[in-house]
Design a protein around this motif. Structure first.
Motif, PDB file in Angstrom:
ATOM      1  N   LEU A 263       0.885  -1.302  -0.038  1.00  0.00           N
ATOM      2  CA  LEU A 263      -0.106   0.069  -0.075  1.00  0.00           C
ATOM      3  C   LEU A 263       0.768   1.088  -0.031  1.00  0.00           C
ATOM      4  O   LEU A 263       0.528   2.156  -0.478  1.00  0.00           O
ATOM      5  N   SER A 264       1.914   1.304   0.766  1.00  0.00           N
ATOM      6  CA  SER A 264       2.765   2.499   0.699  1.00  0.00           C
ATOM      7  C   SER A 264       3.446   2.766  -0.554  1.00  0.00           C
ATOM      8  O   SER A 264       3.631   3.999  -0.775  1.00  0.00           O
ATOM      9  N   ASN A 265       3.884   1.628  -1.274  1.00  0.00           N
ATOM     10  CA  ASN A 265       4.628   1.920  -2.428  1.00  0.00           C
ATOM     11  C   ASN A 265       3.446   2.150  -3.462  1.00  0.00           C
ATOM     12  O   ASN A 265       3.722   3.123  -4.211  1.00  0.00           O
ATOM     13  N   SER A 266       2.327   1.566  -3.471  1.00  0.00           N
ATOM     14  CA  SER A 266       1.419   2.025  -4.476  1.00  0.00           C
ATOM     15  C   SER A 266       0.755   3.405  -4.280  1.00  0.00           C
ATOM     16  O   SER A 266       0.430   4.110  -5.045  1.00  0.00           O
ATOM     17  N   SER A 267       0.682   3.882  -3.108  1.00  0.00           N
ATOM     18  CA  SER A 267       0.100   5.255  -2.784  1.00  0.00           C
ATOM     19  C   SER A 267       1.011   6.324  -3.332  1.00  0.00           C
ATOM     20  O   SER A 267       0.600   7.610  -3.762  1.00  0.00           O
ATOM     21  N   GLN A 268       2.508   6.065  -3.773  1.00  0.00           N
ATOM     22  CA  GLN A 268       3.368   7.211  -4.226  1.00  0.00           C
ATOM     23  C   GLN A 268       2.751   7.401  -5.774  1.00  0.00           C
ATOM     24  O   GLN A 268       2.644   8.458  -6.401  1.00  0.00           O
ATOM     25  N   ALA A 269       2.462   6.123  -6.441  1.00  0.00           N
ATOM     26  CA  ALA A 269       2.039   6.391  -7.752  1.00  0.00           C
ATOM     27  C   ALA A 269       0.406   6.668  -7.648  1.00  0.00           C
ATOM     28  O   ALA A 269       0.062   7.239  -8.781  1.00  0.00           O
ATOM     29  N   GLU A 270      -0.326   6.128  -6.915  1.00  0.00           N
ATOM     30  CA  GLU A 270      -1.891   6.288  -6.717  1.00  0.00           C
ATOM     31  C   GLU A 270      -2.209   7.083  -5.544  1.00  0.00           C
ATOM     32  O   GLU A 270      -2.394   6.388  -4.554  1.00  0.00           O
ATOM     33  N   PRO A 271      -2.203   8.495  -5.557  1.00  0.00           N
ATOM     34  CA  PRO A 271      -2.189   9.317  -4.297  1.00  0.00           C
ATOM     35  C   PRO A 271      -3.607   8.865  -3.648  1.00  0.00           C
ATOM     36  O   PRO A 271      -3.838   9.131  -2.357  1.00  0.00           O
ATOM     37  N   TYR A 272      -4.856   8.505  -4.386  1.00  0.00           N
ATOM     38  CA  TYR A 272      -5.963   7.955  -3.585  1.00  0.00           C
ATOM     39  C   TYR A 272      -5.861   6.832  -2.665  1.00  0.00           C
ATOM     40  O   TYR A 272      -6.625   6.703  -1.699  1.00  0.00           O
ATOM     41  N   LEU A 273      -4.770   6.019  -2.743  1.00  0.00           N
ATOM     42  CA  LEU A 273      -4.592   4.961  -1.858  1.00  0.00           C
ATOM     43  C   LEU A 273      -4.071   5.518  -0.461  1.00  0.00           C
ATOM     44  O   LEU A 273      -3.881   4.828   0.519  1.00  0.00           O
ATOM     45  N   THR A 274      -3.495   6.733  -0.254  1.00  0.00           N
ATOM     46  CA  THR A 274      -2.897   7.344   0.658  1.00  0.00           C
ATOM     47  C   THR A 274      -4.179   7.214   2.089  1.00  0.00           C
ATOM     48  O   THR A 274      -3.740   6.780   2.997  1.00  0.00           O
ATOM     49  N   HIS A 275      -5.170   7.545   1.899  1.00  0.00           N
ATOM     50  CA  HIS A 275      -6.437   7.361   2.509  1.00  0.00           C
ATOM     51  C   HIS A 275      -6.360   5.770   3.270  1.00  0.00           C
ATOM     52  O   HIS A 275      -6.666   5.598   4.462  1.00  0.00           O
TER      53      HIS A 275
END
Length: 710
Positions: free
Chosen positions: A686-698
């Motif tokens: 999740l942490s790695n993906s959230s860099q490319a997909e900002p919506y995953l930050t939440h």
């Protein structure tokens, strides 16, 4: 398109209808003369075989001039004379060469040969008019042939005037040459045009493009350019009528297949609600290759205008663009008035269809209804349905009665606040035959990296497939009427159903964990500090936090804001194509942010949900269920003090035995280890993906918060 009518044979065979009757009449005459030589179209003259007295060189020059003028007047309209003959060019239909008796005075020969190109051009144009008037050549060629025929009438009138001057004795060869100058350049330009048209066998828009390009090429000769522009205007009149009917009525009136919009009648509007890959809106009406150059920039607008009018006509809403003198398509002139007419027609059709969809068919209301049921916005309906359909949904997919489920859906709708929704009767249900992951692998156009081979090699979906029930495969559907199916097509509805299946299963997992939590509340009266029961309670709380955090993210962080954004955009939309684009963008964004287009993350989430379900099921089997007396039952049963003490002692003893159960202890430890391991493996992903997909930050914050607590 119906085949073009055939030209009657008599129109081709009867010599006085073909424009070649002079030569053909001579053929017949030669054939009837006994002992005469066979007539050859390649070389013929009236003086052939007539003796020495018929040679024009035997006459005085003044007489020769009179004789050649008489022949030239005939040659100007394609008729052979006594001393001027016609020779056809082999292999080229309509092409001829004029020849003169070589014994003529050399000065007269030179002047005569200067006039021959005009004669040859006339024959070529006449042949084109004759051949392009047949049905199969199309309306544009018919209109061009008619315009050329009118021009030839003016030309023939000029020849008649010259003949009149000749009869009065006022015409010389030099004078004939002078008077032909005005027609020479015009007829030559038409001959060049016709030569290109015949060599490329043009029709429809290709003919119009050729006319326009030739007119532009003659920019230095204003008279010739004006003539070619007039020919373009006449030829385009038929094309304008086709265009006018399309943009003002939505009708293709194209008997010869010349219009640049094609209709595929095999595609029916019903396919929008039945076929996932339905191409009705894109391919029922489509652009062909031959688009007139002056319509290239507005071809898409023209196509869309007619499509909008067609939709309204198929809805029984007959509407026609109001016509005025200014809105009629008169010509493709340089003032671009036709472009303004097309834009006005598009604005009218677009506004009318959008108003029809929003007002009469309540597009926004249908979308809101889809959100209420398929995106689980109607909470009381879902809870009630899951309660009354539990027994049926726990069966295997092939054993479930869809009819019974439909009746339960109807009961849940009528028993909750959903009964006030006028669209609730359009809700249906179905049972899929595959899991969510396998369903995603079959949809190739979602723009994600799902691979059936990749998932076949993993065991993530194997246990779920083996123990799959209606709770994993149940899905709601919705009846979408025409023309709303243009926006909410089978493909769009399938995307709604994918999101519904994910949400529904999360709700099911949450309910199962809540039941397990309720069972464990019976241990509060027992000292369970240091026992597996306490560990199980902590694990159950962690699982509930994970599932509820996921549900919160899906509903409040993804679906709700995206839906409101779509709703606001729809209010500003100017056309149905814009509405379709906004709606498709909303669904695609929701699929992506709901992890359905991120295979690696979705597989891990499904694995975690599967562990939660297995844990909840094990707890319900391993821990004895404590039946808590309800207020009604307590009011009806009166127990003595000694009986209540005895009952409490039996319950304490039973709970102590359950807390010391070895099998349960091992199971809880196993579930705890697996859940924590999966949760920890999800955190870096999740942490790695959230860099490319900002919506995953939440989502990362919610999920990682659970992991930190652990």
């Amino acid at each position: 398109m119906d085949p073009a009518p055939a030209t009657p044979r008599w129109n081709l065979e009867r010599p006085y209808l073909t424009g070649r009757f002079h030569q053909e009449a001579k053929v017949s005459l030669a054939a009837q003369t006994p002992g005469s030589k066979p007539f050859s179209l390649d070389s013929f003259s009236r003086g052939a075989g007539g003796g020495a007295g018929s040679v024009i060189g035997s006459y005085a020059v003044s007489v020769q001039e009179l004789l050649v003028i008489d022949d030239l007047l005939s040659a100007l309209v394609g008729i052979e004379g006594r001393y001027i003959s016609i020779k056809r060019v082999r292999g080229k239909d309509g092409y001829v060469v004029f020849q003169i008796d070589s014994s003529m005075d050399l000065a007269l020969q030179e002047l005569t040969r200067r006039i021959f190109p005009l004669c040859e051009d006339f024959v070529l144009v006449s042949q084109f008019v004759e051949s392009r008037s047949h049905f199969k050549n199309g309306l544009v060629n018919h209109a061009l042939a008619a315009a050329l025929r009118a021009f030839l009438l003016d030309y023939q009138a000029m020849v008649a005037q010259l003949e009149h001057q000749f009869r009065l004795g006022r015409l010389s060869v030099q004078g004939l040459w002078f008077f032909c100058q005005r027609m020479m350049s015009s007829l030559n330009a038409l001959a060049v045009l016709i030569e290109k048209a015949m060599s490329n066998d043009t029709s429809g828009s290709a003919t119009l493009n050729l006319l326009q390009s030739q007119a532009k090429a003659m920019a230095g000769d204003s008279a010739v350019r004006s003539l070619l522009e007039k020919m373009t205007e006449c030829a385009s009149a038929a094309y304008l009528r086709m265009l006018e009917r399309w943009v003002y009525e939505g009708v293709i009136d194209d008997p010869y297949g010349e219009f640049f919009i094609a209709e595929n009648k095999s595609l029916q509007k019903e396919s929008l609600t039945q076929d996932y890959d339905a191409q009705y809106w894109k391919q029922r009406y489509s652009l062909k290759d031959g688009i007139p150059s002056f319509l290239n920039n507005v071809a898409a607008t023209i196509l869309t205008t007619g499509k909008y009018l067609n939709v309204m006509r198929e809805c029984g809403h007959n509407v026609q663009v109001s016509l005025s003198e200014n809105s009629k398509l008169m010509s493709f002139s340089s003032n671009h008035q036709y472009l303004e007419c097309i834009k006005s027609a598009y604005d009218f059709a677009s506004g009318e269809l959008l108003t029809l969809m929003k007002d009469k068919y309540d597009l926004i209301g249908k979308l809101r209804s889809l959100k209420r049921y398929l995106l689980l916005d109607q909470g009381d309906f879902l809870v009630h349905f899951m309660d009354i359909a539990r027994e049926e949904l726990t069966k295997k997919p092939e054993e479930i009665s869809v009819e019974k489920l439909q009746s339960l859906v109807d009961i849940a709708l009528r028993s909750t606040a959903a009964a006030s929704d006028p669209s609730h009767e359009d809700l249906t249900c179905c049972v899929e035959r595959s899991s969510l992951l396998k369903k995603l692998t079959t949809l190739k156009d979602l723009g994600c990296a799902y691979s059936s081979d990749k998932f076949a090699a993993t065991d993530v979906d194997q246990p779920m497939t083996l123990s799959m029930t209606g709770l994993e495969t149940f899905c709601l559907g919705y009846k979408i009427p025409w023309p709303l199916s243009l926006v909410i097509s089978r493909k769009a509805l399938t995307k709604y159903q994918l999101i519904f299946r994910l949400l529904f299963h999360c709700k099911h997992v949450s309910r199962q964990l809540c039941q397990a939590w309720q069972i464990q509340q019976g241990f509060r009266s027992v000292k369970i500090l240091g026992t597996p029961i306490l560990r199980s309670s902590i694990l159950c709380r962690s699982m509930l936090k994970f599932v509820n955090s996921l549900l919160h993210y899906l509903t409040f962080e993804v679906l709700e804001p995206n839906w409101h954004s779509m709703h606001d955009s729809l209010q500003k939309a100017k056309s149905i194509d814009e509405v379709i684009q906004i709606h498709d963008f909303f669904l695609q964004k929701c699929l992506k942010e709901c992890l359905l287009l991120l295979p690696e993350l979705l597989v891990k989430v499904e694995k975690l949900k599967s562990l939660c379900l297995q844990y909840a099921t094990s707890i319900q089997l391993l821990i004895p269920s404590i039946e808590v007396a309800t207020p009604e039952r307590r009011s009806k049963s009166v127990m003595s003090k000694s009986s209540r003490i005895k009952k409490a002692q039996e319950r304490d003893q039973q709970l102590k035995l359950a807390s010391e159960n070895v099998v349960m202890s091992k199971s809880i430890l196993k579930f705890e280890a697996e859940f924590n391991s999966e949760l920890q493996s999800l955190a870096p992903t999740l942490s790695n993906s959230s860099q490319a997909e900002p919506y995953l930050t939440h989502l990362a914050q919610c999920i990682l918060g659970v992991g930190i607590d652990q």
